[in-house]
Design a protein around this motif. Structure first.
Motif, short mmCIF file in Angstrom:
data_model
loop_
_atom_site.label_atom_id
_atom_site.label_comp_id
_atom_site.label_asym_id
_atom_site.label_seq_id
_atom_site.Cartn_x
_atom_site.Cartn_y
_atom_site.Cartn_z
N LEU A 209 -15.28 -15.60 -1.91
CA LEU A 209 -14.22 -16.31 -1.19
C LEU A 209 -12.85 -16.08 -1.81
CD1 LEU A 209 -15.95 -19.74 -0.40
CD2 LEU A 209 -15.68 -17.75 1.10
N VAL A 212 -10.44 -13.65 0.06
CA VAL A 212 -9.93 -14.19 1.32
C VAL A 212 -8.75 -15.12 1.04
CG1 VAL A 212 -10.51 -15.47 3.41
CG2 VAL A 212 -12.23 -14.01 2.33
N LEU A 342 -11.79 -10.39 5.39
CA LEU A 342 -12.77 -11.24 6.07
C LEU A 342 -14.22 -10.78 5.91
CD1 LEU A 342 -10.88 -12.20 9.37
CD2 LEU A 342 -11.18 -13.53 7.27
N VAL A 345 -16.39 -12.85 3.84
CA VAL A 345 -17.03 -14.03 4.42
C VAL A 345 -18.47 -13.70 4.82
CG1 VAL A 345 -16.94 -15.74 6.28
CG2 VAL A 345 -14.82 -14.96 5.19
#
Length: 513
Positions: A209, A212, A342, A345
């Motif tokens: 994470l 991001v 992304l 993710v």
């Protein structure tokens, strides 16, 4: 106020007695251990302070599930705060390179040096946790992590950035190496698998994470790369405040030592004691016995060595993606930095999906543990790892050969789910296996694992850009997939020979029955 009971203290409940004593230099270094000789000697001494029976409320194993869950949450947040710091700065590499006047290949050191700190720090923090307790080994270190994060944020040159990042990793490694052992302090082996699932998500959640979050901060004209470190510091200090007021001491030898001190004051009986109080510490013994223990275990314990190599390989590839994903999605597909981040993710979703397999093994583990009279059975942790090995190898090959722009982005992104799931299954069961096997030595065993995996994870990101640019994404990823395939038999080997190896272990010997 029972000075001694037949129940071993909490730190020893994960260890089974043995007829083979551990190394002689360990006998005086530990407050209590798995060796039958030491426990037999202690049972003859009625002045040794122990828990008051099986339901002593002071024993962390007897705390309520709600309270232990709250503690588990805090420990997970400590691990998340530290692991987030490893990757949140990754999207700022280009901006840092431009600011300090170095190449982007050099700015990879901002990540690699942090992870290198992860390798060296546990050699210090694990022994500290086994001497002075879990709180002292983690909370002060987290405070210093916050300070060095601010130091990186205000840095004016490359040297300052790299130095502060390295020391941030050294201090940030404390929860990453000690949380698993702390979970073993409060949870029985049958329940620890569930708690470790949350810990594994926290440890892996940071690296997946972080890019991001970092990308969103870096492209914001009002923030920039410095805010990746400011946010890290804010996160660390907020977590630290929560834990300062909410996280108790968990390590049984430290708690029993305090109990002995309290009982002497209350009863006036100066003969009461706990073996932890009689451990003689000197700079020489701390270095040669305690601080050297993780490396000794890595070198002399085949189980630690093999598990560490397997966990190190998959962990290193996790950090390799910090450099590979920008090549695949930003350079080759021309995505913006935020959109290009992304796919991380997808990696994180795969990590979360792995919990289904990990938790699915719980009922099986409980049955096997019950059949072993409640003792931990490390080999029963390995079936999910075998599944994870196949998922991980499949994901690597899949990602490598569908990463070309001529193929829909959905295919490589979907492959990241397999990579994330395979990684988390392997990583979590490696931790469970080591904690089950080594009990009171768990922090040292996990630290040996952390040391090796961080060394590898520090090196692979540096090699990523030249490797993937010169070989191409498909061939380069196939090399890594081939290594992952070769490693698939590891859990099967341990399923068959794990017990025999444990019987020969100097640190984790078991019953012959």
């Amino acid at each position: 106020m029972a000075p001694h009971s037949e129940k071993p203290d909490d730190s020893d409940t994960d260890q089974t007695c043995t007829t083979n004593p551990p190394p002689k230099d360990e006998e005086n270094a530990l407050p209590q251990g798995p060796q039958g000789e030491t426990k037999e000697r202690e049972q003859k001494d009625s002045n040794i302070v122990d828990w008051d029976g099986d339901a002593d409320p002071a024993n962390p194993r007897n705390w309520s599930k709600g309270y232990k869950s709250w503690i588990t949450f805090q420990l997970g947040m400590l691990a998340l705060a530290a692991s987030l710091g490893s990757s949140i700065i990754a999207p700022g590499e280009d901006a840092i390179a431009q600011y300090v006047g170095v190449s982007t290949e050099v700015t990879v050191l901002a990540i690699s040096l942090y992870i290198l700190g992860f390798a060296l720090g546990p050699l210090c923090w694990a022994p500290i946790s086994e001497i002075w307790g879990r709180r002292l080994s983690m909370l002060p270190a987290m405070f210093v992590l916050g300070l060095f994060s601010i130091g990186t944020a205000v840095a004016k040159n490359a040297q300052t950035i790299f130095i502060t990042r390295f020391f941030a990793g050294v201090f940030g490694s404390s929860p990453v190496s000690n949380v698993a052992a702390a979970l073993g302090d409060i949870w029985e082996p049958k329940a620890r698998g569930i708690a470790t699932t949350f810990y594994a998500i926290a440890v892996v959640g940071g690296p997946t994470l972080g890019p991001v979050i970092g990308a969103a901060l870096t492209v914001n004209p009002h923030m920039g790369w410095r805010w990746t470190e400011y946010i890290e510091a804010i996160w660390v200090f907020a977590t630290l405040v929560m834990c300062v007021f909410g996280l108790p001491e968990l390590y049984a030898p430290v708690l029993l030592k305090r109990k002995a001190q309290r009982l002497r004051k209350e009863t006036g009986n100066e003969a009461l004691y706990h073996p932890a109080e009689r451990t003689k510490l000197s700079p020489k013994t701390i270095v040669t016995k305690h601080f050297a223990r993780p490396l000794r275990m890595l070198i002399t314990e085949p189980m630690v060595t093999c598990i560490a190599f397997y966990a190190s390989f998959v962990y290193a590839l996790l950090y390799l993606t910090l450099e590979v994903f920008p090549i695949v999605f930003e350079e080759n597909r021309h995505w913006s930095p935020v959109i290009g981040s992304l796919p991380f993710v997808g990696l994180f979703i795969g990590v979360c999906l792995a919990t289904v397999i990990n938790l699915g093994n719980q009922s099986r583990y409980v049955r096997i543990s019950d059949a072993a009279h409640g003792k931990p059975v490390p080999e029963a942790r390995l079936a999910p790892m075998a599944i994870g090995g196949f998922l991980f190898a499949i994901g690597l090959f899949w990602f490598g050969w569908t990463a070309t722009p001529s193929i829909s982005w959905l295919s490589p992104v979907f492959a990241t789910l397999f990579i994330g799931a395979g990684f988390n299954i392997i990583f979590q069961q490696c931790i469970n296996f080591l904690v089950d096997t080594y009990g009171i030595y768990a922090a040292s065993a996990v630290s040996a694992n952390t040391f090796l995996r961080s060394i590898m994870a520090a090196g692979l990101p540096i090699a990523a850009q030249p490797m993937f640019h010169h070989l191409g994404v498909g061939p380069a990823m196939s090399i890594l997939g081939g290594v992952a395939t070769i490693a698939i038999p590891v859990p099967f080997v341990f399923m068959k020979y794990g017990l025999a190896l444990r019987k020969k272990s100097s640190f984790a010997p078991v019953h012959d029955d």
